[in-house]
Design a protein around this motif. Structure first.
Motif, PDB file in Angstrom:
ATOM      1  N   HIS A   1     108.040 -34.141  34.616  1.00 23.91           N
ATOM      2  CA  HIS A   1     108.325 -34.301  33.189  1.00 23.91           C
ATOM      3  C   HIS A   1     109.087 -33.064  32.728  1.00 23.91           C
ATOM      4  CE1 HIS A   1     105.143 -37.277  33.407  1.00 23.91           C
ATOM      5  NE2 HIS A   1     105.284 -37.570  32.138  1.00 23.91           N
ATOM      6  N   PRO A   2     109.790 -33.173  31.630  1.00 17.92           N
ATOM      7  CA  PRO A   2     110.373 -31.959  31.064  1.00 17.92           C
ATOM      8  C   PRO A   2     109.264 -31.017  30.594  1.00 17.92           C
ATOM      9  CG  PRO A   2     110.788 -33.845  29.617  1.00 17.92           C
ATOM     10  CD  PRO A   2     110.084 -34.361  30.826  1.00 17.92           C
ATOM     11  N   ALA A   3     109.590 -29.751  30.447  1.00 16.51           N
ATOM     12  CA  ALA A   3     108.620 -28.757  29.975  1.00 16.51           C
ATOM     13  C   ALA A   3     109.255 -27.920  28.874  1.00 16.51           C
ATOM     14  CB  ALA A   3     108.167 -27.862  31.123  1.00 16.51           C
ATOM     15  N   VAL A   4     108.454 -27.640  27.863  1.00 16.42           N
ATOM     16  CA  VAL A   4     108.858 -26.742  26.786  1.00 16.42           C
ATOM     17  C   VAL A   4     107.932 -25.534  26.850  1.00 16.42           C
ATOM     18  CG1 VAL A   4     109.138 -26.461  24.298  1.00 16.42           C
ATOM     19  CG2 VAL A   4     109.564 -28.688  25.356  1.00 16.42           C
ATOM     20  N   HIS A   5     108.513 -24.357  26.847  1.00 14.30           N
ATOM     21  CA  HIS A   5     107.722 -23.134  26.946  1.00 14.30           C
ATOM     22  C   HIS A   5     108.158 -22.179  25.842  1.00 14.30           C
ATOM     23  CE1 HIS A   5     105.933 -19.490  28.568  1.00 14.30           C
ATOM     24  NE2 HIS A   5     105.234 -20.253  29.365  1.00 14.30           N
ATOM     25  N   PHE A   6     107.197 -21.716  25.067  1.00 13.02           N
ATOM     26  CA  PHE A   6     107.447 -20.753  24.001  1.00 13.02           C
ATOM     27  C   PHE A   6     107.022 -19.374  24.503  1.00 13.02           C
ATOM     28  CE2 PHE A   6     106.445 -24.803  22.028  1.00 13.02           C
ATOM     29  CZ  PHE A   6     107.479 -24.955  21.118  1.00 13.02           C
ATOM     30  N   VAL A   7     107.834 -18.345  24.254  1.00 13.50           N
ATOM     31  CA  VAL A   7     107.466 -16.969  24.592  1.00 13.50           C
ATOM     32  C   VAL A   7     107.421 -16.173  23.288  1.00 13.50           C
ATOM     33  CG1 VAL A   7     108.032 -14.877  25.875  1.00 13.50           C
ATOM     34  CG2 VAL A   7     108.578 -17.130  26.853  1.00 13.50           C
ATOM     35  N   PHE A   8     106.266 -15.544  23.049  1.00 10.89           N
ATOM     36  CA  PHE A   8     106.052 -14.750  21.843  1.00 10.89           C
ATOM     37  C   PHE A   8     105.951 -13.269  22.207  1.00 10.89           C
ATOM     38  CE2 PHE A   8     104.424 -18.920  20.750  1.00 10.89           C
ATOM     39  CZ  PHE A   8     104.886 -19.104  19.454  1.00 10.89           C
ATOM     40  N   ASP A   9     106.236 -12.424  21.247  1.00 10.04           N
ATOM     41  CA  ASP A   9     106.135 -10.979  21.431  1.00 10.04           C
ATOM     42  C   ASP A   9     104.690 -10.534  21.210  1.00 10.04           C
ATOM     43  OD1 ASP A   9     106.496  -8.242  21.543  1.00 10.04           O
ATOM     44  OD2 ASP A   9     108.250  -8.251  20.218  1.00 10.04           O
ATOM     45  N   ALA A  10     104.084  -9.992  22.253  1.00 11.29           N
ATOM     46  CA  ALA A  10     102.720  -9.469  22.143  1.00 11.29           C
ATOM     47  C   ALA A  10     102.724  -7.960  21.941  1.00 11.29           C
ATOM     48  CB  ALA A  10     101.893  -9.845  23.372  1.00 11.29           C
ATOM     49  N   GLY A  11     103.907  -7.378  21.786  1.00 12.27           N
ATOM     50  CA  GLY A  11     103.993  -5.967  21.453  1.00 12.27           C
ATOM     51  C   GLY A  11     103.904  -5.029  22.635  1.00 12.27           C
ATOM     52  N   THR A  12     103.528  -3.800  22.309  1.00 10.35           N
ATOM     53  CA  THR A  12     103.472  -2.704  23.282  1.00 10.35           C
ATOM     54  C   THR A  12     102.103  -2.056  23.216  1.00 10.35           C
ATOM     55  OG1 THR A  12     105.845  -2.329  23.013  1.00 10.35           O
ATOM     56  CG2 THR A  12     104.567  -0.520  23.946  1.00 10.35           C
ATOM     57  N   VAL A  13     101.552  -1.756  24.381  1.00 10.12           N
ATOM     58  CA  VAL A  13     100.242  -1.113  24.478  1.00 10.12           C
ATOM     59  C   VAL A  13     100.409   0.246  25.161  1.00 10.12           C
ATOM     60  CG1 VAL A  13      98.977  -3.299  24.542  1.00 10.12           C
ATOM     61  CG2 VAL A  13      99.720  -2.250  26.686  1.00 10.12           C
ATOM     62  N   PRO A  14      99.441   1.139  24.983  1.00 15.97           N
ATOM     63  CA  PRO A  14      99.514   2.440  25.655  1.00 15.97           C
ATOM     64  C   PRO A  14      99.492   2.294  27.181  1.00 15.97           C
ATOM     65  CG  PRO A  14      97.857   2.472  23.916  1.00 15.97           C
ATOM     66  CD  PRO A  14      98.272   1.056  24.087  1.00 15.97           C
ATOM     67  N   VAL A  15     100.163   3.223  27.858  1.00 19.19           N
ATOM     68  CA  VAL A  15     100.088   3.269  29.321  1.00 19.19           C
ATOM     69  C   VAL A  15      98.622   3.426  29.700  1.00 19.19           C
ATOM     70  CG1 VAL A  15     100.690   4.639  31.357  1.00 19.19           C
ATOM     71  CG2 VAL A  15     102.408   4.216  29.580  1.00 19.19           C
ATOM     72  N   GLY A  16      98.196   2.702  30.716  1.00 16.95           N
ATOM     73  CA  GLY A  16      96.816   2.782  31.167  1.00 16.95           C
ATOM     74  C   GLY A  16      95.868   1.822  30.469  1.00 16.95           C
ATOM     75  N   THR A  17      96.399   0.957  29.588  1.00 11.80           N
ATOM     76  CA  THR A  17      95.544  -0.039  28.935  1.00 11.80           C
ATOM     77  C   THR A  17      94.847  -0.872  30.003  1.00 11.80           C
ATOM     78  OG1 THR A  17      96.899  -0.155  26.952  1.00 11.80           O
ATOM     79  CG2 THR A  17      95.542  -2.081  27.436  1.00 11.80           C
ATOM     80  N   ARG A  18      93.543  -0.995  29.841  1.00  7.40           N
ATOM     81  CA  ARG A  18      92.741  -1.723  30.825  1.00  7.40           C
ATOM     82  C   ARG A  18      92.932  -3.224  30.660  1.00  7.40           C
ATOM     83  NH1 ARG A  18      88.827  -3.838  33.315  1.00  7.40           N
ATOM     84  NH2 ARG A  18      86.681  -4.120  32.844  1.00  7.40           N
ATOM     85  N   ILE A  19      93.172  -3.886  31.783  1.00  6.65           N
ATOM     86  CA  ILE A  19      93.299  -5.337  31.827  1.00  6.65           C
ATOM     87  C   ILE A  19      92.050  -5.889  32.501  1.00  6.65           C
ATOM     88  CG2 ILE A  19      94.615  -7.280  32.793  1.00  6.65           C
ATOM     89  CD1 ILE A  19      96.120  -5.712  30.606  1.00  6.65           C
TER      90      ILE A  19
END
Length: 163
Positions: free
Chosen positions: A93-111
């Motif tokens: 099927h066709p696909a639609v994908h939206f990409v949003f800006d989640a901004g910037t986090v400090p280096v070392g931000t825990r995931i």
């Protein structure tokens, strides 16, 4: 067109193409590196994101998926990209994908990686991101970075030969 030539509403709706719809996020750290995730259910890397649930809009999906996949509860910024993928051997099927800006986090931000669906995450340079995201997601990244820089939403279209 004559009213007699129109399909009944139910038949007309059934004749319309269906599409997969998803939302993702562009998240960077203060060093300019891009967050990419490695799913455990398919090859390749991706942005934080996923399929939009019933009753959810694209922005809600982007925020939910970012939280589920990374543990980061962030306000999601503006829309950067709308991507359309034509049906192919890889995608029926066709696909639609939206990409949003989640901004910037400090280096070392825990995931806090969602281990049920993800194997790994990396903060990578733009060039490394293109290599990891490949032809399916690389054009979205290029468009998202341009949209973030100049404020103009991008539309990306193509056919994916491998997902």
């Amino acid at each position: 067109m004559d009213q007699d030539q129109l399909l009944p509403r139910d038949a007309w709706l059934a004749s319309l193409p269906r599409s997969y719809t998803a939302a993702g996020t562009l998240l960077t750290d203060e060093a300019g590196r891009i967050l990419v995730l490695k799913p455990n259910y398919r090859p390749g890397w991706q942005f934080a994101g996923g399929t939009i649930d019933l009753g959810e809009d694209a922005l809600e999906c982007a925020r939910r998926e970012l939280l589920e996949e990374t543990g980061l509860d962030r306000e999601i910024g503006r829309l950067l990209v709308v991507s359309w993928t034509h049906p192919s051997e890889a995608l029926d099927h066709p696909a639609v994908h939206f990409v949003f800006d989640a901004g910037t986090v400090p280096v070392g931000t825990r995931i806090a990686l969602q281990e049920a669906e993800l194997e790994e995450y990396r903060w990578v340079t733009e060039e490394e991101a293109y290599q990891l995201l490949g032809e399916a997601r690389g054009p979205r990244l290029r468009a998202a970075l341009a949209a973030r820089a100049d404020g103009v939403v991008r539309v990306v279209a193509g056919t994916v030969t491998g997902i």
